[in-house]
Design an enzyme around this catalytic site. Structure first.
Site, PDB file in Angstrom:
ATOM      1  N   ARG A   1       0.638  -1.426   0.139  1.00  0.00           N
ATOM      2  CA  ARG A   1      -0.215  -0.315  -0.023  1.00  0.00           C
ATOM      3  C   ARG A   1       0.834   1.178   0.215  1.00  0.00           C
ATOM      4  O   ARG A   1       0.683   2.113   0.661  1.00  0.00           O
ATOM      5  CB  ARG A   1      -0.837  -0.099   1.049  1.00  0.00           C
TER       6      ARG A   1
ATOM      7  N   GLU B   1      -4.306   4.407   6.485  1.00  0.00           N
ATOM      8  CA  GLU B   1      -4.424   4.532   4.954  1.00  0.00           C
ATOM      9  C   GLU B   1      -4.680   4.963   3.912  1.00  0.00           C
ATOM     10  O   GLU B   1      -3.832   6.084   3.479  1.00  0.00           O
ATOM     11  CB  GLU B   1      -4.842   2.998   4.537  1.00  0.00           C
TER      12      GLU B   1
ATOM     13  N   SER C   1     -10.787   0.553   3.944  1.00  0.00           N
ATOM     14  CA  SER C   1      -9.637   0.236   5.276  1.00  0.00           C
ATOM     15  C   SER C   1      -9.139   1.015   5.902  1.00  0.00           C
ATOM     16  O   SER C   1      -8.493   2.131   4.790  1.00  0.00           O
ATOM     17  CB  SER C   1      -8.904  -0.966   4.644  1.00  0.00           C
TER      18      SER C   1
END
Ligand code: FAD
Ligand code: NAP
Length: 338
Positions: free
Chosen positions: A165, A333, A238
């Site tokens: 990520r 995130e 998320s």
């Protein structure tokens, strides 16, 4: 000639539906306008925020910046061989549309990434991933405009510095405008079924050897059964990354929590952030206008008119509880701006 609008609401441009107003806003539909856009920002001393679908953003009430909404379109087959195809996709294309188009055309590899919201241009930014597949595996190169050197650059897959990520684009916010992404996809289909939920879903339908279309449909069905659709319940997917810990930390946690889920790979022990949050009692909980999704504790949702402060307060409380209970620092995130 570019057209810059002032005091533009970004509420419908972010999937958390946070109230936010951009001091300056422009829709970029033609890459020939990039120099003019960057000139405008520089003359007016404005930072630039590139946005696509707004599905990985946490915006504050006011954005004193030139917000550039990327609407560059086009999907082009560049080269075809027996095993691989090279395809150029413009940054403003919808990601899920591209996944569907690929399966239709017989270009394979990204089926597990179906239904991820947002644009193709944002896919390299956090190296989107789901069900054991990451976009980086299929990215050949990224064509972008480097605001620092004011020139077009073509970055090879390696130069993009992809990680879990993460990428150089995420590590250098605002510096690169991604214009198009070149994908290298397979002409032969091979199902990637490492995640139990996908395998179970296909078996429940009596499918042992899924086609690419079966796999794509399974990903869509499993995601729809668990994840809130932002148009029904605003969210940014998320909210935290899954923490990766070393053997020492893992063993001491496992002793304390024998049911701790984990996934071991070369980098260490990946823990499920959703499980940690759930153990702290947050799953399905509400903090007035915002809350934690009832089916997936990793997803923070905006129930009604919540703003950036509400989301920050909820996220800080969750982080605090996870730190106190497990000694782990959760990392957010979605990108907070500013
Ligand atoms: P935005 O939110 O608009 O922008 C995200 C970041 O990318 C910002 O920093 C922005 O400045 C930058 N950016 C956007 N476009 C460009 C460009 N052309 N050039 C340079 N920088 C740019 N993510 C996953 O990895 N896996 C998932 O399975 C997943 N599932 C999700 C499910 C839901 C319900 C939601 C709401 C989100 C999910 N996400 C997932 C997160 C998100 O969808 C992805 O990160 C997606 O790639 C963001 O795309 P976007 O166009 O909305 O980007
Ligand atoms: P899930 O399948 O319930 O799994 C929970 C967690 O365990 C996931 O975070 C996943 O890590 C990990 N995991 C499960 N099986 C694994 C395996 N075989 N090998 C390695 N790790 C495994 O997760 P979910 O919430 O339903 O999401 C399904 C997939 O979509 C996941 O890959 C998730 O990352 C992705 N997703 C991402 C977002 C986002 O915004 N980033 C939002 C929704 C869904 P990983 O997350 O590393 O895969």
């Amino acid at each position: 000639m570019i057209r810059v609008n002032k005091e533009v609401s970004l509420q419908s441009f972010n999937t958390l539906n946070l109230p936010s107003v951009a001091s300056h806003f422009i829709e970029l539909t033609d890459e020939a306008d990039i120099n003019a856009v960057v000139d405008y920002a520089s003359v007016h001393s404005l930072p630039i925020l590139w946005i696509g679908g707004g599905s990985n953003l946490v915006l504050s009430d006011r954005i004193a910046a030139l917000v550039v909404h990327i609407s560059l379109r086009g999907i082009r087959l560049i080269h075809e061989s027996k095993q691989r195809v090279l395809v150029d996709v413009m940054a403003g294309e919808n990601w899920h549309h591209f996944v569907n188009e690929s399966v239709l055309k017989g270009w394979f590899g990204i089926e597990n990434l179906a239904l991820i919201p947002g644009t193709v241009g944002a896919a390299p930014v956090q190296n989107i991933g789901a069900y054991g597949v990451e976009a980086a595996e299929f990215i050949d190169s990224v064509r972008c405009y480097d605001v620092a050197s004011r020139e077009m650059v073509e970055l090879s897959q390696q130069a993009c510095g992809f990680a879990y990520r993460d990428s150089i684009f995420k590590r250098n916010p605002g510096r690169y405008l991604i214009i198009s992404v070149r994908f290298s996809l397979n002409t032969q289909f091979m199902a990637r079924l490492g995640y139990v939920a996908l395998d179970e879903h296909l078996h429940s339908l009596g499918i042992d050897k899924p086609s690419a279309n079966d796999l794509l449909n399974a990903v869509v069905a499993v995601r729809q059964s668990k994840l809130p659709d932002p148009s029904d319940l605003p969210n940014a997917g998320s909210f935290f990354k899954n923490p990766v810990v070393d053997q020492h930390v893992f063993e001491s946690l496992k002793k304390q929590y024998p049911s701790l889920p984990y996934y071991k790979d070369l980098k260490g022990y990946k823990l499920a952030a959703g499980w940690l949050i759930d153990q702290c009692g947050w799953k399905g909980k509400r903090l007035e206008r915002v809350g934690v999704h009832a089916k997936q504790a990793l997803v923070l949702v905006n129930h009604s008119e919540g703003d950036r402060n509400d989301i920050d307060e909820l996220s800080n409380k969750i982080k605090h509880d996870v730190k106190v209970n497990f000694g782990i620092d959760l990392e957010q995130e979605p990108i907070a701006y500013p």
